[in-house]
Scaffold this motif. Structure first.
Motif, PDB file in Angstrom:
ATOM      1  N   THR A 161       0.826  -1.205   0.000  1.00  0.00           N
ATOM      2  CA  THR A 161       0.000   0.000   0.000  1.00  0.00           C
ATOM      3  C   THR A 161       0.862   1.258   0.000  1.00  0.00           C
ATOM      4  N   LEU A 162       1.927   1.245   0.760  1.00  0.00           N
ATOM      5  CA  LEU A 162       2.856   2.377   0.779  1.00  0.00           C
ATOM      6  C   LEU A 162       3.438   2.624  -0.616  1.00  0.00           C
ATOM      7  N   MET A 163       3.901   1.559  -1.272  1.00  0.00           N
ATOM      8  CA  MET A 163       4.448   1.717  -2.622  1.00  0.00           C
ATOM      9  C   MET A 163       3.375   2.218  -3.580  1.00  0.00           C
ATOM     10  N   HIS A 164       2.161   1.681  -3.459  1.00  0.00           N
ATOM     11  CA  HIS A 164       1.061   2.067  -4.341  1.00  0.00           C
ATOM     12  C   HIS A 164       0.693   3.535  -4.166  1.00  0.00           C
ATOM     13  N   ARG A 165       0.537   3.958  -2.947  1.00  0.00           N
ATOM     14  CA  ARG A 165       0.068   5.329  -2.676  1.00  0.00           C
ATOM     15  C   ARG A 165       1.167   6.379  -2.773  1.00  0.00           C
ATOM     16  N   ASP A 166       2.382   5.993  -2.467  1.00  0.00           N
ATOM     17  CA  ASP A 166       3.467   6.967  -2.363  1.00  0.00           C
ATOM     18  C   ASP A 166       4.376   6.958  -3.589  1.00  0.00           C
ATOM     19  N   SER A 167       4.983   5.838  -3.895  1.00  0.00           N
ATOM     20  CA  SER A 167       5.996   5.772  -4.947  1.00  0.00           C
ATOM     21  C   SER A 167       5.414   5.622  -6.351  1.00  0.00           C
ATOM     22  N   TYR A 168       4.350   4.864  -6.489  1.00  0.00           N
ATOM     23  CA  TYR A 168       3.775   4.591  -7.811  1.00  0.00           C
ATOM     24  C   TYR A 168       3.382   5.860  -8.573  1.00  0.00           C
ATOM     25  N   PRO A 169       2.677   6.818  -7.964  1.00  0.00           N
ATOM     26  CA  PRO A 169       2.356   8.038  -8.721  1.00  0.00           C
ATOM     27  C   PRO A 169       3.609   8.787  -9.195  1.00  0.00           C
ATOM     28  N   ARG A 170       4.637   8.812  -8.370  1.00  0.00           N
ATOM     29  CA  ARG A 170       5.886   9.475  -8.788  1.00  0.00           C
ATOM     30  C   ARG A 170       6.568   8.689  -9.900  1.00  0.00           C
ATOM     31  N   PHE A 171       6.478   7.366  -9.841  1.00  0.00           N
ATOM     32  CA  PHE A 171       7.051   6.534 -10.896  1.00  0.00           C
ATOM     33  C   PHE A 171       6.409   6.859 -12.242  1.00  0.00           C
ATOM     34  N   LEU A 172       5.079   6.989 -12.261  1.00  0.00           N
ATOM     35  CA  LEU A 172       4.374   7.251 -13.520  1.00  0.00           C
ATOM     36  C   LEU A 172       4.754   8.592 -14.140  1.00  0.00           C
ATOM     37  N   SER A 173       5.180   9.543 -13.324  1.00  0.00           N
ATOM     38  CA  SER A 173       5.593  10.836 -13.876  1.00  0.00           C
ATOM     39  C   SER A 173       7.110  10.978 -13.962  1.00  0.00           C
ATOM     40  N   SER A 174       7.823   9.885 -13.692  1.00  0.00           N
ATOM     41  CA  SER A 174       9.292   9.921 -13.689  1.00  0.00           C
ATOM     42  C   SER A 174       9.853   9.908 -15.113  1.00  0.00           C
ATOM     43  N   PRO A 175      11.062  10.456 -15.278  1.00  0.00           N
ATOM     44  CA  PRO A 175      11.739  10.378 -16.582  1.00  0.00           C
ATOM     45  C   PRO A 175      11.950   8.931 -17.042  1.00  0.00           C
ATOM     46  N   THR A 176      12.154   8.021 -16.111  1.00  0.00           N
ATOM     47  CA  THR A 176      12.358   6.608 -16.444  1.00  0.00           C
ATOM     48  C   THR A 176      11.144   6.042 -17.162  1.00  0.00           C
ATOM     49  N   TYR A 177       9.963   6.236 -16.568  1.00  0.00           N
ATOM     50  CA  TYR A 177       8.743   5.695 -17.170  1.00  0.00           C
ATOM     51  C   TYR A 177       8.415   6.423 -18.464  1.00  0.00           C
ATOM     52  N   ARG A 178       8.572   7.748 -18.473  1.00  0.00           N
ATOM     53  CA  ARG A 178       8.287   8.529 -19.687  1.00  0.00           C
ATOM     54  C   ARG A 178       9.196   8.100 -20.842  1.00  0.00           C
ATOM     55  N   ALA A 179      10.446   7.793 -20.536  1.00  0.00           N
ATOM     56  CA  ALA A 179      11.377   7.347 -21.577  1.00  0.00           C
ATOM     57  C   ALA A 179      10.919   6.008 -22.159  1.00  0.00           C
ATOM     58  N   LEU A 180      10.445   5.100 -21.301  1.00  0.00           N
ATOM     59  CA  LEU A 180       9.937   3.819 -21.795  1.00  0.00           C
ATOM     60  C   LEU A 180       8.696   4.018 -22.670  1.00  0.00           C
ATOM     61  N   LEU A 181       7.819   4.940 -22.268  1.00  0.00           N
ATOM     62  CA  LEU A 181       6.633   5.239 -23.074  1.00  0.00           C
ATOM     63  C   LEU A 181       7.041   5.801 -24.433  1.00  0.00           C
TER      64      LEU A 181
END
Length: 192
Positions: A161-181
């Motif tokens: 739940t911590l990863m889902h609520r805290d880290s996951y939203p930041r991951f989706l807007s991260s340069p890492t995820y955007r680069a993969l997209l």
């Protein structure tokens, strides 16, 4: 490489808890559990795995739900790398260790794995300690007298739940995820 201890701990109440995607027997279970020093960052921990290059569709699916990200070996790998940049990789490592424990049937192995999980992620002396509330921590301390494959279920849910609520939203807007997209959309354009 040890990760620095998080300076701020966040606590998640039971009302905020979402159910994690457990790799139960009805799911396609991974062939092997991660080792303590994996050569790559996937669940199966084999160098020639197919999770190294996710398809564009798979990458897009990770934004649909945290469950889809966590069910994907490539998704877990990329997310774990992201957590490493936030000094919170221990959350994913703990979650994976709990999944490995739940798949174990041999009680002697369960005892040893539970002890290692406790020492690595629950003990207040560990540099990889995960953030657990006192209720969950007390429950684990009681269960450790006779560990089972489900000793850490409440803690695993709290960390999920911590990863889902805290880290996951930041991951989706991260340069890492955007680069993969972007890489996936470029690949799709080139194939068209």
């Amino acid at each position: 490489m040890p990760t620095p201890h998080e300076t701020e701990k966040q606590h998640i109440g039971p009302e905020e808890a979402d159910q994690p995607p457990s790799m139960s027997s009805h799911d396609a279970a991974p062939p092997a559990a991660p080792s303590r020093n994996p050569c790559c960052l996937c669940w199966c921990c084999c160098c020639g795995c197919s999770c190294a290059t996710p398809s564009p569709e798979e990458v897009r699916s990770w934004a649909q739900s945290f469950d889809k990200l966590m069910h994907s070996p490539a998704g877990r790998s990329v997310f774990r790398e992201f957590l490493r940049t936030e000094y919170s990789e221990e959350n994913m490592l703990f979650w994976l260790a709990c999944e490995e424990l739940k798949a174990e049937a041999n009680q002697h192995v369960v005892d040893e794995k539970a002890r290692l999980i406790y020492e690595d992620y629950v003990s207040i002396l560990s540099p990889k300690e995960v953030s657990l509330d006192s209720r969950v921590r007390e429950g684990i301390n009681k269960k450790m007298q006779e560990p089972s494959a489900h000793t850490f279920d409440d803690a695993q849910l709290q960390i999920y739940t911590l990863m889902h609520r805290d880290s996951y939203p930041r991951f989706l807007s991260s340069p890492t995820y955007r680069a993969l997209l972007f890489q996936g959309s470029s690949q799709s354009s080139n194939e068209a």
